[in-house]
Design a protein around this motif. Structure first.
Motif, PDB file in Angstrom:
ATOM      1  N   CYS A 157       0.839  -1.195   0.000  1.00  0.00           N
ATOM      2  CA  CYS A 157       0.000   0.000   0.000  1.00  0.00           C
ATOM      3  C   CYS A 157       0.876   1.247   0.000  1.00  0.00           C
ATOM      4  CB  CYS A 157      -0.906   0.011   1.229  1.00  0.00           C
ATOM      5  SG  CYS A 157      -2.154   1.321   1.209  1.00  0.00           S
ATOM      6  N   ALA A 205       2.331  -1.124  -6.970  1.00  0.00           N
ATOM      7  CA  ALA A 205       2.024  -0.267  -5.820  1.00  0.00           C
ATOM      8  C   ALA A 205       2.858   1.005  -5.814  1.00  0.00           C
ATOM      9  CB  ALA A 205       2.226  -1.036  -4.517  1.00  0.00           C
ATOM     10  N   ALA A 248      -2.825   0.432  -4.299  1.00  0.00           N
ATOM     11  CA  ALA A 248      -2.618  -0.666  -3.367  1.00  0.00           C
ATOM     12  C   ALA A 248      -2.789  -1.989  -4.105  1.00  0.00           C
ATOM     13  CB  ALA A 248      -3.601  -0.580  -2.206  1.00  0.00           C
TER      14      ALA A 248
END
Length: 423
Positions: free
Chosen positions: A156, A185, A190
Motif C-alpha cells: 500500500c 504499488a 494498493a
C-alpha cells in the motif's frame, strides 16, 4: 602556491540515480572517450536464484566521445536510435550462451545490483553500477497476510488514502508473487497478491480450486481503512488471467480487469490422473474443456524434452466444441473495462486467438475492452525491464525474448495507465 590545474575527466559512466524503479528508464551517460569511438557497454547482474546474466551492447559515440542512454533529451547528446532498455533486457545467462532464454528469476522484492562497464578498442574503460528496485519502503508499506487459507502479501502506498486496490493472481504455480504487485504499488495503487493453491493450508494442486478464496481476500481488504474496495480491480497472468476473468464475470465488485496471456474458457486441471475442472464454485466443479494430448506430446513430456503445449489447447477446442461453448467465461457480465495482453507466438496456449474471442464477446455486449496483441511475442508473464523468457524449464513460451521484452515493457506502461484511469 602554484595554481590548481583542472584536468578534463577521463572516460566515465555517469548515472543520474543509482536507485531506479524497475519500470523506469535509467539515465546513463558514457562520457570522456575519444571522438566517434566504438565502445562495448556491458551490463551484469545475478538473479534471485544466483544465476549470472550479462549483456554486451556495441555503440558508436558522438563527436564529443559521449553517449546518452536515457529517457529525456539533454545536452544534445541523445541518439534517437538508442533503446534505453536494451542493456537490461538483452542480458543472457552466462552459463547458457546462445541457447533459448530461460526465466530470469525475480522472486523477491530485493533490488537487483547491475554493474555497467564501457570499454573501447584503445583500452579506455569506465565502470559504474545501479540498483533496480521493485519496492521502496520509503513510499510503500509491505504487510504479510498469513491467516489460514488466506495467504498473500499486501502493498500500500504511504500517505493519505483511501487508495484504489488491485488483487493480483499469479500463474499455474498458484502461490502469491511479490515483485509485480510491489512494482504496481509504486504507482499509487494498493495491491494484494493472493495465493489460490500450491501449498498448505490451501489445496496442493491446480484441480477443483474453490473460487471462494477471493471473498476472503475482499473481506480482509474491507477492514483496511487505507484502501477503497469500491475502486477494486484484478490482474492475472496465464492461468491467473483465466481466473481473473472468471472471477470478474461473477463478481460486480471488480471494476477493472487486466489479463495477460488470457484464456476465453475454463480448462481442465493440468494435473495428471482423473480429468477434473480447474475451479469450483459453491463446491460444484465448473464446466471445462479437455486438453487433447497426442502420443508425440506425451512422449516429449515423459522424456523431459522441450514442449509447446499450444496445440494441446487448440485441438481441445477443435475436438470438443460443445465443451468449449459450455466452458465459455461469460466476460460479457464483467462490470468494468478489460485490458487484454497477448503474443501472436504464444507457445503455451493460443492467448492471441483466445484474446480475440474475449474481445469479440465484450464488444458485442457493448463493454470497453483494449486488446494489446504483440506480433512475434510469446507467453507474456514477466516483469518489464528484464529479459523475457523463451522457455521455462521444458515449457516452450514461444516468440523471441527481444520481442516479448518489448511487449512487456509497453503492456506494463499501458496497464498502469489503465488502472490509474479506471479505478
Amino acid at each position: 602556491m602554484e595554481p590548481k590545474i583542472h584536468e578534463k575527466p577521463g572516460p566515465r559512466i555517469e548515472i543520474a540515480s543509482r536507485n531506479v524503479i524497475m519500470d523506469k528508464k535509467a539515465d546513463i551517460w558514457v562520457r570522456g572517450f575519444e571522438s566517434h569511438s566504438h565502445v562495448d557497454v556491458t551490463a551484469e547482474t545475478v538473479d534471485d536464484n544466483g544465476r549470472k546474466w550479462q549483456s554486451v551492447t556495441p555503440y558508436t559515440l558522438n563527436p564529443q566521445g559521449c553517449l546518452e542512454i536515457a529517457v529525456a533529451e539533454s545536452e544534445g547528446e541523445r541518439f534517437d536510435d538508442i533503446d534505453p532498455w536494451e542493456i537490461f533486457d538483452s542480458m543472457r545467462p552466462v552459463d547458457l550462451p546462445g541457447g533459448n532464454v530461460p526465466m530470469f528469476a525475480k522472486t523477491t522484492t530485493e533490488p537487483l545490483l547491475v554493474d555497467i562497464s564501457a570499454t573501447a578498442p584503445n583500452g579506455d574503460s569506465a565502470r559504474s553500477s545501479l540498483r533496480l528496485h521493485v519496492f521502496d519502503d520509503a513510499t510503500t508499506i509491505r504487510e504479510e497476510v498469513r491467516e489460514g487459507t488466506l495467504q498473500g502479501t499486501f502493498f500500500c502506498p504511504k500517505g493519505d488514502g483511501p487508495f484504489p486496490v488491485v488483487i493480483c493472481l499469479g500463474g499455474s504455480d498458484g502461490w502469491f508473487t511479490e515483485p509485480r504487485p510491489a512494482l504496481l504499488a509504486s504507482h499509487g495503487i494498493a495491491t494484494f497478491s493472493v495465493a489460490y493453491f500450491g501449498g498448505e493450508p490451501l489445496t496442493e494442486e491446480l484441480s477443483e480450486v474453490p473460487l471462494e478464496f477471493f471473498d476472503r481476500a475482499v473481506a480482509w481488504l474491507e477492514k483496511y481503512s487505507a484502501v477503497d474496495t469500491k475502486r477494486m480491480g484484478i490482474y492475472g497472468y496465464s492461468k491467473g488471467a483465466e481466473l481473473a476473468l472468471l472471477l470478474a464475470s461473477r463478481d460486480k465488485r471488480i471494476r477493472a480487469v487486466a489479463a495477460y496471456s488470457p484464456s476465453s474458457v475454463v480448462w481442465q486441471s493440468p494435473n495428471g490422473g482423473a480429468t477434473k475442472s480447474s475451479w469450483t464454485a459453491g463446491g460444484v466443479p465448473l464446466p471445462f474443456v479437455r486438453m487433447h494430448l497426442s502420443g508425440m506430446k506425451i512422449m516429449k513430456i515423459m522424456t523431459g524434452r522441450p514442449v509447446a503445449f499450444r496445440e494441446i489447447y487448440e485441438q481441445g477446442m477443435e475436438k470438443h466444441p460443445e465443451q468449449t461453448e459450455a466452458a465459455h467465461i461469460p466476460v460479457e457480465n464483467i462490470s468494468g473495462p478489460v485490458l487484454l495482453v497477448s503474443g501472436t507466438e504464444d507457445g503455451v496456449w493460443p492467448s492471441g486467438e483466445m484474446g480475440d474471442a474475449i474481445e469479440k464477446s465484450l464488444k458485442e455486449a457493448g463493454k470497453d475492452v483494449i486488446h494489446l496483441k504483440y506480433t512475434g511475442a510469446g507467453h507474456l508473464t514477466t516483469l518489464p525491464g528484464l529479459p523475457a523468457p523463451e522457455v521455462r524449464d521444458t515449457l516452450i513460451f514461444g516468440g523471441t525474448s527481444k520481442k516479448s521484452s518489448r511487449a512487456l515493457e509497453d503492456a506494463w506502461k499501458n496497464m498502469v495507465a489503465f488502472f490509474t484511469t479506471n479505478l
